[in-house]
Enzyme design. Structure first.
Site, PDB file in Angstrom:
ATOM      1  N   CYS A 105       0.893  -1.164   0.000  1.00  0.00           N
ATOM      2  CA  CYS A 105       0.000   0.000   0.000  1.00  0.00           C
ATOM      3  C   CYS A 105       0.925   1.206   0.000  1.00  0.00           C
ATOM      4  O   CYS A 105       1.490   1.561   1.020  1.00  0.00           O
ATOM      5  CB  CYS A 105      -0.896   0.013   1.236  1.00  0.00           C
ATOM      6  SG  CYS A 105      -1.888   1.531   1.324  1.00  0.00           S
ATOM      7  N   CYS A 108      -0.375   4.237   2.258  1.00  0.00           N
ATOM      8  CA  CYS A 108      -0.510   4.147   3.719  1.00  0.00           C
ATOM      9  C   CYS A 108      -0.269   2.728   4.186  1.00  0.00           C
ATOM     10  O   CYS A 108       0.869   2.274   4.229  1.00  0.00           O
ATOM     11  CB  CYS A 108      -1.859   4.673   4.189  1.00  0.00           C
ATOM     12  SG  CYS A 108      -3.274   4.040   3.284  1.00  0.00           S
ATOM     13  N   SER A 109      -1.320   2.012   4.535  1.00  0.00           N
ATOM     14  CA  SER A 109      -1.131   0.741   5.224  1.00  0.00           C
ATOM     15  C   SER A 109      -2.294  -0.210   4.969  1.00  0.00           C
ATOM     16  O   SER A 109      -2.560  -1.074   5.787  1.00  0.00           O
ATOM     17  CB  SER A 109      -1.025   1.004   6.718  1.00  0.00           C
ATOM     18  OG  SER A 109      -2.142   1.789   7.115  1.00  0.00           O
ATOM     19  N   CYS A 110      -3.021  -0.030   3.851  1.00  0.00           N
ATOM     20  CA  CYS A 110      -4.183  -0.859   3.574  1.00  0.00           C
ATOM     21  C   CYS A 110      -3.761  -2.325   3.493  1.00  0.00           C
ATOM     22  O   CYS A 110      -2.771  -2.663   2.840  1.00  0.00           O
ATOM     23  CB  CYS A 110      -4.862  -0.420   2.280  1.00  0.00           C
ATOM     24  SG  CYS A 110      -5.541   1.246   2.427  1.00  0.00           S
TER      25      CYS A 110
END
Lengths: 204, 103
Positions: A105, A108-110
């Site tokens: 991702c 971000c951090s999906c």
């Protein structure tokens, strides 16, 4: 306040901020303290890569299930009861002898929480997010994975909506293993695409 | 315009250094930051993209130097103030009360 734990040093700015937010939110009745403990317990102990490993092991054993997964991953994963937050729209990516899939991702951090739990720090780190898309082979090398030059690497960038689960290749010499034995070979990293499934000798 | 979060393809950020046998949370406060952020998500005042946008409002150097849950705490605080659920003053006051051991 949940301040039972000891501080070896004065609380940091962020610790103070988190405590302040929690106490204000509870005081105003905006959040339920019991729900907080429940959330932590779920993601610390109950939801994690062991969920995804069951999905992968079934896909290896049952070609009908694999087809259902490829057709509608969210529905097929729900057959195990794995669903909900941060996994509302799932897509599975099947590795083959010629294609290796890897998930990132960049923004971000999906990450697919229902099947893998919360992401590890490296997945959320700037170097992984930056390099996975531009130099996947050198990233894989850092994880100890070397693929033949003729294997195509496909990198998938997750979004707030779509989350990916990699189906790693089934290791050789596993013909006689049961579904639950197979699940033990499926590591978290193999389902992100930064690892391969373990060979059966490793767990014997 | 801030852009530190848009990391795809950026160079010079060093090795990835995955941690072996990493715990789900590294500190007690990270658990609390995680739980209050998810719980506040249920209030329905914002969606995931808005939560991410709030985290991206950190100045670039701070964004890159912060850990994941530091960004979450920052973003949550910003959203709560923006939506009128808390004020900056009460957050600051509560922080100093806790720091002084009054709370």
């Amino acid at each position: 306040m949940s301040s039972k734990h000891k501080h070896a040093h004065p609380p940091s700015e962020v610790e103070l901020k988190v405590k302040a937010l929690e106490s204000l939110l509870i005081e105003k009745g905006l959040i339920d303290p019991l729900a907080l403990d429940e959330l932590i317990d779920i993601y610390e102990h109950r939801v994690g890569p062991q969920n995804g490993a069951q999905v992968v092991a079934r896909a290896w054993c049952d070609s009908d299930y694999l087809h259902r997964l490829l057709d509608n991953a969210t529905e097929a994963i729900r057959e195990f009861g794995f669903e909900g937050r941060q996994g509302e729209d799932m897509v599975v990516l099947e590795n083959t002898p010629t294609v290796h899939n890897m998930v990132v991702c960049t923004l971000c951090s999906c990450y697919p929480w229902p099947v893998l739990g919360l992401p590890p720090v490296w997945y959320k780190s700037a170097p992984y997010r930056a390099r996975a898309v531009s130099e996947p082979r050198s990233v894989l090398a850092e994880f100890g994975v070397e693929l033949s030059e003729d294997v195509e690497i496909r990198v998938w960038d997750s979004t707030a909506e779509v989350r990916y689960l990699v189906i790693p290749m089934r290791p050789e010499g596993t013909e006689n293993l049961s579904e639950s034995e197979l699940a033990e070979l499926v590591t978290r990293d193999s389902m992100i695409g930064t690892g391969l499934a373990l060979s059966p000798e490793v767990i014997q | 315009m801030k852009g530190a979060h848009d990391l795809g393809g950026k160079t010079g950020l060093g090795p990835i250094a995955p941690e072996k046998d990493e715990p789900v949370f590294h500190h007690e406060w990270e658990k609390r930051a995680f739980a209050i952020t998810v719980a506040c998500g249920f209030l329905g005042k914002w969606n995931l993209d808005m939560a991410r946008y709030a985290r991206e409002q950190m100045p670039d150097p701070e964004y890159l130097a912060s850990t994941y849950y530091e960004k979450w705490a920052h973003g949550l605080s910003l959203l709560l103030v923006e939506k009128g659920l808390l004020t900056e003053e009460e957050i600051r006051e509560r922080m100093s009360e806790i720091s002084n051991g009054d709370s």
